[in-house]
Each structure stands twice: as C-alpha cells, then as structure tokens.
Design an enzyme around this catalytic site. Structure first.
Site, PDB file in Angstrom:
ATOM      1  CG  ASP A 152      -1.963   1.036   1.243  1.00 32.92           C
ATOM      2  OD1 ASP A 152      -1.879   1.970   0.436  1.00 32.92           O
ATOM      3  OD2 ASP A 152      -2.894   0.927   2.062  1.00 32.92           O
TER       4      ASP A 152
ATOM      5  CG  HIS B  69      -8.197   0.972  -4.869  1.00 33.45           C
ATOM      6  ND1 HIS B  69      -9.173   1.807  -4.376  1.00 33.45           N
ATOM      7  CD2 HIS B  69      -7.025   1.370  -4.288  1.00 33.45           C
ATOM      8  CE1 HIS B  69      -8.629   2.667  -3.530  1.00 33.45           C
ATOM      9  NE2 HIS B  69      -7.332   2.428  -3.465  1.00 33.45           N
TER      10      HIS B  69
END
Length: 462
Positions: free
Chosen positions: A276, A370
C-alpha cells in the site's frame, strides 16, 4: 487505498502563567554530531531531518538513562531523583545510540514534522474541541504549551517537571508531533476572516457511514514514533497540556510495521495484505512541493509552508475480503498481492499498462480496479501524499474485527487532491464493497515553527 500512498533547537516559548515511508524531504537541520562507533542511520529516509547524537551536558534528557542493569541497580543521587532522570554510564548511552531509539526528527523547520517523515511504527490521532468560553487567547497559550512540549519530547527530553516517566528509558525514537486546525476553530476564536477556502467542509460521498462524534474537531494532533511507549508518553503529555482550555473530542490509535522488520526497506502492507503506497509522490519529483505544500505566497499567508490533512477512519471488512481467492483480491486492487506489481506485468514500480488485454480481449487490469481509478493521470493529475496507520480495535458485537486503515493524506489543496479522487472512487471502485468510511476530518496544518516560535503563531498573533 493501495495506489496513492508512502540541530540543536531552542524552546518555542515558555508556557503561559497559570497554564495547567517511504519518502522524506529536508527540514531545517544543522549537521548532527558524530554518532558513537556502531551507530546507524539506516532507518532515516533520504534527506529526512533525523539525527543520532548524545545528550548535551547539563540537559535533563530521556537519553540520560537508568544506571547499569543487574547488581549495580539504579544509581540516582538526591538531585537526580528529584528531577526524575539521571545520567547513565557511557556504555549504556552507546547501546541506545546504536538503536532505533536514537533517531531524532527536528521540531523546527519550514514544514511541520510528521508529513514527509517515514512511516512510523506507532501513531495516535486525537482531536480536541476548545472548552466553553475559551477563545483566541486560550488557544494561543495552548499552542505555545504544546509546541514547547513537542520540541522537548522530540529531542528526547522530559516534558515538564511533572513528567510521567513513561518514556524514561528511551531515546527520541523518531517521535513527531503535528498540529492542525479544523473548520470550527476559526469561529471559536474570532478568526473567521483567516479561515482558508480550502478548509471548506468536504462534500458528502455515497460510501460514507460517518460517526459525527468521531469526525472533525477544533484542533487536531498527530503523534508518531517507532516506539509505542514514546508515542503514548507524548499523547499523555499533550492531553495533560490541554488542561481546561480544550477537551478530547476523539482519539484513534494506529500502527505500522517496525523499521528493520524486513530484510530490506519496502513499501508497507495494509491489513488486507496488500502493498500500500506504491505510487506515493516523491520529493525528487519536480512538482512535489506544489502538490503537497502551500506556497510561500499562498492565501492565507499564515499557511505558507503548510499542508491540508484529510483524516478518514476506514473500516476493512476483513471477513468478507479473506473469503476471496488471491486472484479475486488482485483483480479488485489491480496489482499482484505478493509483489505489488501491476497485473499488466513488471515489478512494483513498473508503469501500469491500462490498455493491455488478455487472450479473450478483456482488460488485464479491470476497469473498476482500485489502482486504475486512483492513478493521478486518471484524475486530472490529482495527487496526495498518503501517510496512514493501520488500526485494530478488537472484535465488535457481531464477532468481526474492528480493523482497517487510519487514512491520512496530505495535499496543498484538498479540492484538487483528495476530493476528485474520492468522487471517482465513489462511482465504481471494486474495493468499496470491502471497506467502510466511518469518520472523517479535514485540518489546516500550518508551516513549521521557526526557533523561538510556536506552531500557529502567525495565525493567532498575526
């Protein structure tokens, strides 16, 4: 969530009488003193204002530690006992200075610490509301107290004569304390004309399930450290300094992987197991400052060198997520779970090929992935510096984890950073099925304090 992630100073002023990742950019710092043999600075990101140094003579400091362990016990004279801290043998200081505990982030500088500082292992986010009857005068005294405390603690010193001793044995441990103002602060202090347009409330998003009691606030403080006790010690000191001037509105606690826990530095993983922060803006990019910090000639002038923090508590529905196959999880994100590489091929840092198709003619990176939706080039260049913490607050009444991401992102203008990206995510992000936005806040974080000043002084005394 996965795409847009990761000197010796003087006191900023005495308290008023009667007062109860991955990226880094330079802050104002003098060359640190040479560290003892064996000391390491490998945990400091390039250009970060972090130093490793022994305590100055005569300065009461957390780094002037306990005496030798074992049979020698704790060697405290009468004066040392009264102060709560005592000098340790040189060998003990050397042991500390070769550890993570020695890393120090500078309090003073053009920007506040905790924005470009590398991800820290432990964090606390806390919002305060000014007490009834408190206004500009009380807020000014409070920010002066807070700045004094932050500067001392970040240098590895005791907070006050009433220090709790929680962090007695530790060095600075990369402690950072960052202060911001919420929309409501300006009306409470009679400073409405100084409220930035960029601080206008965020729009509503269809995916929001916001708890108003855990959103917004007059004042916001972010605390980070690579040691949990150092972080808690700072949190407690900040809460005590608030005294009768302000009360806690909400508090959230988070964590990241501890620096050095992996064989080599790498982008962090979140609680879904995904890498991330791959495409976080980097200081080496020519437009980094323009995207993240308010320019020196910005409006209002007191925000020069500052930034805007969007804070969101994002619950991850882990039980649902973990029922997906790894292949399904990768399609939701658009990247390989193991390496962070785009589904179109390459390594983590390879540019994603959004047009690549498979043998059947379908897009390799799904249209609602995403990482596709959050790309700056898919959002008119909108970018933000993500600096989150994970959280786990136990198991809820339904027996599922209350866990997820304390999302904190930084930008020069949230209407050009967070808002356009979130609007696009709101319209069709595959990840939205597995997350829930439960609280939100937007805060104006002024530039760093110069030596002899406190954070926010240009606003409160301008």
């Amino acid at each position: 969530m996965a795409e847009q992630s990761t000197p010796e100073t003087s006191s900023p002023g005495a308290p008023a009488e009667g007062a109860p990742g991955e990226v880094g950019v330079p802050q104002k710092v003098t060359a640190p003193k040479a560290a003892p043999k064996g000391a390491s600075s490998e945990n400091a990101p390039p250009g970060e204002a972090v130093s490793q140094k022994a305590p100055s003579k005569g300065v009461i400091s957390r780094r002037r530690l306990l005496g030798t362990a074992g049979a020698t016990g704790l060697a405290l004279g009468a004066a040392g006992g009264a102060a709560g801290y005592a000098a340790a043998p040189s060998a003990d200081r050397t042991a500390l200075l070769s550890s993570l505990g020695a890393d120090e982030v500078m309090f003073h500088g053009k920007h506040q610490p905790g924005i470009t500082t590398a991800l820290q292992a432990r964090g606390h986010l806390v919002a305060f509301d000014l007490a009834a009857g408190a206004g500009r005068k009380e807020a000014s005294a409070l920010l002066r107290r807070w700045s004094t405390t932050a500067q001392r603690l970040m240098a590895g010193e005791a907070s006050t004569s009433a220090d709790t001793d929680v962090a007695r044995d530790a060095g600075p441990s990369s402690l950072t304390v960052t202060f911001g103002f919420g929309h409501s602060f300006f009306a409470r202090t009679g400073l409405e004309k100084q409220r930035p347009i960029a601080l206008d409330p965020l729009p509503d998003f269809s995916s929001d399930h916001l708890d108003k009691a855990r959103s917004n606030g007059d004042l916001w403080v972010q605390i980070g450290s690579n040691d949990a006790l150092v972080a808690f010690h700072a949190l407690r000191a900040i809460q005590q300094d608030a005294g009768r001037a302000a009360k806690v509105r909400w508090q959230m606690n988070g964590f990241n992987r501890t620096p050095g826990a992996t064989s080599q530095p790498m982008t962090a993983r979140n609680l879904m197991g995904q890498i991330d922060g791959t495409r976080n803006p980097k200081p080496s990019e020519s437009d980094f400052d323009r995207r993240i910090f308010v320019p020196d000639a910005g409006d209002p002038s007191w925000m020069a060198g500052g930034s805007y923090a969007v804070v969101r508590r994002i619950r991850m529905l882990l039980d649902d997520w973990e029922q997906l196959s790894v292949k399904a999880q990768e399609d939701v994100i658009g990247r390989r779970k193991a390496t962070g590489a785009p589904l179109s091929g390459g390594t983590e840092t390879t540019a994603m090929d959004l047009e690549k198709t498979d043998a059947d003619g379908g897009l390799v990176v799904p249209i609602n992935a995403h990482s596709r939706i959050t790309r700056p080039d898919e959002n008119g260049g909108a970018a933000m510096l993500r600096r989150p913490f994970s959280f786990h607050d136990g198991i809820d009444a339904e027996g599922v984890p209350d866990a997820g991401l304390l999302f904190v992102c930084w930008q020069a203008d949230p209407l050009r950073g967070f808002v356009p990206v979130q609007r696009k995510l709101d319209r069709g992000d595959a990840l939205s099925t597995y997350i829930r936005h439960e609280s939100s806040g937007l805060f104006a974080v002024p530039g760093g304090a110069a030596e002899g000043e406190y954070v926010g002084q240009k606003l409160l005394e301008g």
